[in-house]
Structures are given as structure tokens and as C-alpha cells.
Design an enzyme around this catalytic site. Structure first.
Site, PDB file in Angstrom:
ATOM      1  N   ILE A   1       2.567  -0.036  -2.511  1.00  0.00           N
ATOM      2  CA  ILE A   1       1.194   0.326  -3.025  1.00  0.00           C
ATOM      3  C   ILE A   1       1.106   1.315  -3.895  1.00  0.00           C
ATOM      4  CG2 ILE A   1       0.280   1.417  -1.148  1.00  0.00           C
ATOM      5  CD1 ILE A   1      -1.473  -1.139  -3.303  1.00  0.00           C
ATOM      6  N   ALA A   2       1.728   2.270  -3.811  1.00  0.00           N
ATOM      7  CA  ALA A   2       1.756   3.369  -4.876  1.00  0.00           C
ATOM      8  C   ALA A   2       2.538   3.092  -6.015  1.00  0.00           C
ATOM      9  CB  ALA A   2       2.394   4.725  -3.978  1.00  0.00           C
TER      10      ALA A   2
ATOM     11  N   LYS B   1      -5.720   3.116   3.534  1.00  0.00           N
ATOM     12  CA  LYS B   1      -6.618   2.546   4.482  1.00  0.00           C
ATOM     13  C   LYS B   1      -5.389   1.809   5.563  1.00  0.00           C
ATOM     14  CE  LYS B   1      -5.651  -1.798   3.422  1.00  0.00           C
ATOM     15  NZ  LYS B   1      -4.594  -2.403   4.442  1.00  0.00           N
TER      16      LYS B   1
END
Length: 335
Positions: free
Chosen positions: A16-17, A98
Site C-alpha cells: 500500500i505504501a 488501519k
């Protein structure tokens, strides 16, 4: 006097990064990517080279640097509390993936640490920064579908490779925290606080050490029922729908639309079905901007602390209800 860009380091090189958040940070004029840290030096150098910043092989070394104002934490879920906590104690603002932690007590402790430290701690709930959801809430509030009576949401993804961290219980793996988070947070967003988990159930793919799918039935204080589904052994699905006494609104895709996607809200009312098409929006870039605004506002703690706490409590209850009634080996549920 012009403020300098928020000097930001990244702890870890998660997918995701690399795919979404780092490009958004690099494109934001109010953010300066200062360092990328990874315990894999080669990976750190590879990612850092793309953005012209420092590569560091130690998370602690990053936190000791005086030229860093904030850190982004995309580590496995079980490591969020540890490294977000260390960053706050080192005087850094934190944007953490999250869920913020794996349970309510740890989430409450981390939020309190941010508040007492005078620093910003923001949970990276990217989908809430897309304006399509505000439009939906405005339509419901205006009475466009009558009195709200029911809500459903689903987020499912195809089967992940066996070695994926989402299959490792020690790293906070499982469908609930990583995938189920989305429909639960959507229910909280649209139905408000005070949700009651009426029931929940998990299922496990053959040989899986964690739950790979789940379902939740919930009820709001004013009697709206919600049905949620999630899984990581499914065809891709990302949608929610609100039913009222006079119509309905469906949003798909709901949680991870590409930046160039033109959202289409499917509205059905007395005039029949119609589509409301909205302008594209980059929800990842919007999240980065929100984090910068929160830091520059000078307000300590989390901008959505109450929601973080309630979300953590809901997830804890979903797990407790599901594990209290495990599937029977021959099918069905024990009573």
C-alpha cells in the site's frame, strides 16, 4: 512566513505504501519525503531511490533523526501499536495504516499517548476522504430515499498467496481486521454511533490459520439493520447500499476506486432507477492533505478519536461473537 513541507519518513515498504501512499506524498507540495526505512537494506534503497530520499535500515534510527517531523506506518497490523507508540514518544506525528491496533485497549492507549504528547495520530482510513460518501449522506439526510431502514456493505478480495502476511495470526492477519474493517467502518459512518452487533460468524478456507471470510448483523439505536460481508478468498467486490422507505442508493466500487474513476451512485426512487455521476477524486492524495492539515492545525491527538475507539470496540465484539460460536466440523453452527 511560509511553512516548510512536512518532513516525513516511512517505516516499512508495504504494498500500500509503494503503490498508493508514497506517490501521493511525493506529489504533495506540502510533504517532503525524507527517508524510507526497511529492515531489508536493498528494499529501502530501491524505494528511496525513486524519491531521492535517504534509505535507512533501522526504524529506530529514523525516529532519532531531527530532520523528520512525521512518520507513516504501513507495517503489519500487530506492529502498529509498537512503532506508532515509539514514534510518538520520539516526538513525531504519525499516520498509521488501519486498523490503528489489534484491539480496543491498545487503541485507547495509543490515542491517549498522542493527546498527552501534543502530537497528531491519524488512522489511514482512505475511503472516508472520497467525497462520494458525503454526497450519499447528503442525499439520505435530504429524504431522497425516505426514512432509512437498512444498510448493507461488502468488501471481498481474491485468494492471497499462502505466504502473505494476512495469513499470519502473529502479524494481525485474518479477514476481519484487514478486509472486514471497511464494511464495519462504513456502517459506523452512515448509521452513526451506538451500533449493536447482533451476531457475527467467521469461516476458514481449508488449512487457513486465520478467518478468511465473515458476516455481521448489526442494528443502530433507531432500528436500522445492517448486513456486512467480507472475505479474502472471493471474487473482488466493493459496494454498499442504503435502503429507505421510498428508495435506495448503491455505490460500487465503494472503498478503493482508482484516482481517475468517475463514481456513479445508483439511485432508485419513485421515478425509477437513475445514475448520478460524480467527478473523479484521488482519495489517497486527499488523505495525505488531511494529515498535513491536522498537523498544521496544532490540535493534539487524533482528528477522529471517537470513531477510532468505537471502530475498535465494534471489531472486538465481532470477533468475540464469531469465536464464541465456531462452525461445527460437519457443517452448521453449534448452539
Amino acid at each position: 512566513m511560509t511553512e516548510h513541507p512536512l518532513r516525513t519518513a516511512v517505516l516499512g515498504t508495504a504494498d500500500i505504501a509503494r503503490r498508493r501512499v508514497l506517490p501521493a506524498m511525493a506529489a504533495d507540495p506540502d510533504v517532503e519525503l525524507t527517508a524510507v526505512a526497511s529492515r531489508d537494506g536493498g528494499r529501502a534503497r530501491e524505494v528511496a531511490a525513486r524519491y531521492g530520499c535517504a534509505a535507512v535500515e533501522s526504524y529506530d534510527a529514523v525516529l532519532e533523526r531531527p530532520d523528520i517531523d512525521a512518520v507513516y506506518v504501513p507495517l503489519p497490523i500487530s506492529l502498529h501499536a509498537t512503532w506508532a507508540g515509539r514514534a510518538l514518544r520520539a516526538g513525531k506525528h504519525v499516520l498509521a495504516e488501519k486498523p490503528l491496533t489489534t484491539d480496543l485497549p491498545a487503541t485507547a492507549a495509543l490515542l491517549e499517548l498522542a493527546r498527552t504528547s501534543g502530537l497528531v495520530l491519524m488512522e489511514n482510513v482512505i475511503f472516508l476522504h472520497h467525497p462520494q460518501h458525503a454526497v450519499v449522506r447528503e442525499l439520505v439526510a435530504s429524504g431522497a430515499i425516505g426514512r432509512l431502514r437498512a444498510f448493507s456493505a461488502a468488501f471481498t478480495v481474491p485468494a492471497l498467496p499462502p505466504g502473505n502476511i494476512r495469513h499470519d495470526p502473529a502479524l494481525g492477519g485474518g479477514a476481519l481486521l484487514d478486509i472486514g474493517y471497511y464494511p464495519v467502518r462504513a456502517a459506523l459512518h452512515f448509521l452513526g454511533s451506538g451500533l449493536e452487533i447482533v451476531g457475527s460468524a467467521f469461516d476458514h478456507a481449508p488449512g487457513a490459520a486465520v478467518e478468511t471470510s465473515g458476516a455481521v448483523l448489526l442494528r443502530s439505536p433507531d432500528g436500522v439493520l445492517g448486513q456486512l460481508a467480507f472475505g479474502m478468498d472471493h471474487a473482488y467486490g466493493s459496494a454498499y447500499e442504503l435502503w429507505g422507505s421510498a428508495g435506495s442508493i448503491r455505490v460500487e466500487p465503494a472503498f478503493t476506486p482508482p484516482a481517475d474513476h468517475k463514481p456513479t451512485l445508483r439511485i432508485t426512487d419513485a421515478r425509477g432507477p437513475r445514475d448520478l455521476t460524480l467527478a473523479p477524486h484521488d482519495q489517497v492524495a486527499a488523505t495525505v492533505r488531511a494529515f498535513v492539515r491536522a498537523v498544521r492545525s496544532g490540535t493534539a491527538g487524533s482528528p477522529d478519536a471517537a470513531q477510532c475507539l468505537e471502530q475498535a470496540a465494534l471489531l472486538d465484539t465481532v470477533r468475540a461473537r464469531a469465536t464464541a460460536h465456531p462452525p461445527h466440523p460437519t457443517g452448521g453452527v453449534r448452539t
